[in-house]
Design an enzyme around this catalytic site. Structure first.
Site, mmCIF file in Angstrom:
data_model
loop_
_atom_site.group_PDB
_atom_site.id
_atom_site.type_symbol
_atom_site.label_atom_id
_atom_site.label_comp_id
_atom_site.label_asym_id
_atom_site.label_seq_id
_atom_site.Cartn_x
_atom_site.Cartn_y
_atom_site.Cartn_z
ATOM 1 N N SER A 191 0.803 -1.194 0.063
ATOM 2 C CA SER A 191 0.101 -0.057 -0.044
ATOM 3 C C SER A 191 0.919 1.358 -0.069
ATOM 4 O O SER A 191 1.929 1.068 0.740
ATOM 5 C CB SER A 191 -0.882 0.143 1.261
ATOM 6 O OG SER A 191 -1.051 1.288 1.960
ATOM 7 N N LYS A 192 0.455 2.185 -1.002
ATOM 8 C CA LYS A 192 1.308 3.653 -0.839
ATOM 9 C C LYS A 192 1.180 4.114 0.348
ATOM 10 O O LYS A 192 2.034 4.969 0.872
ATOM 11 C CB LYS A 192 0.585 4.092 -1.996
ATOM 12 C CG LYS A 192 1.078 5.616 -2.456
ATOM 13 C CD LYS A 192 2.407 5.442 -3.263
ATOM 14 C CE LYS A 192 3.119 6.788 -3.843
ATOM 15 N NZ LYS A 192 4.552 6.499 -4.276
ATOM 16 N N ARG A 193 0.075 4.040 1.134
ATOM 17 C CA ARG A 193 -0.108 4.795 2.444
ATOM 18 C C ARG A 193 1.092 4.087 3.437
ATOM 19 O O ARG A 193 1.486 4.908 4.082
ATOM 20 C CB ARG A 193 -1.276 4.395 3.022
ATOM 21 C CG ARG A 193 -2.510 5.263 2.651
ATOM 22 C CD ARG A 193 -3.825 5.123 3.907
ATOM 23 N NE ARG A 193 -4.220 3.858 3.783
ATOM 24 C CZ ARG A 193 -4.942 3.100 3.034
ATOM 25 N NH1 ARG A 193 -5.324 3.657 1.933
ATOM 26 N NH2 ARG A 193 -5.380 1.874 3.286
#
Length: 491
Positions: free
Chosen positions: A262-264
């Site tokens: 996940s980019k987060r």
């Protein structure tokens, strides 16, 4: 009854008789690794079968759109050599290829579905988040059993509504997936999902079914998180009387055994990997193998080789773990396989971050680095000594294996300097011969001469290339200047 001539005309436009796949990203900012893998599998299925690969932009979720994101999609696909046959920028027989430009179609098809009893208007006050998440108990919904006349009357009065899919209460729905096989779901567990929102835009779940049919898509590749929606898609296809495409659901790409990438959480997108010094072709090769196994032992594939051997049977049900060390290995293999000219071209911007002096030949430095580089961003830190001799301690001249100590280093530099001064041509052979002859005279190993010369020339214990290459690239005058500095330090 609806006039069917418009629908019949739409059916006539649908291309048939070939494999047709689509990559349908939402323009939300960047291409994460799972997205890139979907694009690759979609492309490979089409190209392996000699079919068509289509790009469709799914922008109905207006709240999540990011400006410039469509350009990122085009740029990434071009860099990854994923050329599409049809799409917003190239057109095609079933244009438009942007969902918001297809907006009038969805309402027509939703109304056709209502007429056939497979959808209904729902006037209940529901928040958008409830509608989107499917948190809706259809048993309590009075609209489901409302007469068509009453529904038409409320709509004509301007009362806001959504259009919902009417899922049968009884029985079960079975669908087939090319990876997971046959899956049966009890209809009682499915919700009456929203097809058309209050603003008249379709939900993703409705638009992609209508578009896949109208574009003649034969294979639908998507993440396994959509498996739970597949029975509802099947019921939509059946409600319209349409053929169901082949579903290919891919398990997620994980950053470890428990967490999806996940980019987060700071996991890299395709753009991040390129910025971190990975080559596009290495990324493509590695990402294709995240969840797909070729037959045999081969690991390194060109895109054309992947096209030739790609088959659905190789796709795994198990999640794939993204291993940056494995990608590094792939990257180093790709770097070593490049021609010296190709490598010099990709390495030059990184070399010039550290070596600003235009008199120093970047291609000559690249030749030293090619067999020693895993990722391109490692390059600058290895080269700082070319522009300026760093401060260093004379302890560096001490090296057991080369039988070098400060006294022997001082003696060797004192002898090498006049020999180098006398050289008429400054090339690898001349520099090497000079040092080898000196070692022979001293009845010492070559390393005893080369170690102090390299330390004095570079001021570092670890360098790309040995004494010969470093002296040649620095040039005669600069090499002599640095050797004199080394001799002064030892004095």
């Amino acid at each position: 009854m609806k006039d069917m001539s418009w629908f019949e005309a739409m059916e006539e436009k649908i291309p048939t008789g070939e494999v047709r796949t689509r990559f349908a990203p939402s323009p939300t900012g960047y291409m994460h690794v799972g997205n890139l893998r979907t694009a690759l599998y979609t492309y490979l299925i089409a190209r392996h079968a000699g079919g068509k690969f289509i790009l469709r932009i799914e922008d109905t979720d207006q709240g999540r759109l990011v400006e410039g994101a469509v350009d990122v999609i085009y740029k990434t696909m071009a860099q990854c050599h994923l050329e599409h046959d049809e799409g917003p920028d190239v057109g095609g027989p079933v244009a438009p290829y942007v969902q918001t430009e297809r907006r009038p179609f969805y309402k027509e098809y939703a109304e056709l579905l209502m007429e056939r009893g497979h959808a209904y208007r729902c006037f209940c006050e529901k928040t958008e988040s409830e509608e989107d998440s499917g948190q809706f108990d259809r048993g309590d919904d009075p609209c489901r059993s409302m007469s068509r006349e009453e529904s038409d009357r409320l709509a004509a009065e301007g009362k806001p509504y959504v259009i919902r899919q009417r899922i049968p209460h009884e029985g079960s729905t079975t669908f087939h997936d090319e990876v997971f096989g046959d899956i049966t779901v009890e209809n009682s567990t499915l919700d009456d999902q929203v097809l058309i929102k209050r603003d008249g835009l379709p939900t993703y779940n409705f638009a992609n079914v209508v578009d896949d049919h109208l574009m003649g898509i034969t294979h639908v590749v998507r993440g396994s998180e959509y498996l739970s929606s597949a029975p509802k898609y099947n019921l939509l296809y059946e409600g319209f009387g349409w053929d169901i495409p082949k579903y290919v659901h891919c398990s997620p790409v994980m950053r470890d055994a428990h967490n999806k990438m996940s980019k987060r959480h700071g996991d890299p997108s395709y753009e991040d990997l390129i910025a971190q010094g990975y080559l596009t072709d290495a990324v493509i090769n590695y990402v294709t193998l995240l969840g797909w196994s070729p037959r045999g032992e081969q690991e390194i594939f060109s895109l054309q080789e992947l096209v030739d051997c790609f088959d659905l049977a190789g796709i795994s049900k198990s999640p794939a773990i993204f291993d940056i060390e494995k990608l590094k290995y792939f990257n180093s293999e790709y770097i070593r396989a490049m021609s010296p000219e190709e490598f010099a071209k990709v390495a030059e911007p990184y070399i010039r971050q550290a070596v600003k002096n235009p008199a120093i030949d970047a291609a000559a430095i690249a030749a030293l680095l090619q067999q020693r580089t895993e990722v391109l961003t490692d390059i600058p830190e290895k080269l700082d000594f070319f522009d300026a001799l760093p401060e260093y301690d004379t302890e560096l001249f001490v090296h057991k294996k080369s039988k070098s100590d400060k006294d022997s280093a001082k003696d060797i530099l004192g002898r090498v300097i006049p020999l180098f001064e006398a050289l008429e041509s400054w090339d690898d052979d001349s520099i090497l011969d000079t040092m080898v002859k000196l070692a022979e005279e001293l009845e010492a190993k070559n390393a005893k001469v080369m170690w102090p010369v390299r330390i004095a020339a570079a001021g570092k214990a670890v360098t790309p290339g040995g004494a010969v290459e470093i002296c040649r690239i620095l040039g005669k005058e600069e090499t002599l200047r640095r050797l004199r500095i080394g001799l002064e330090k030892l004095n």
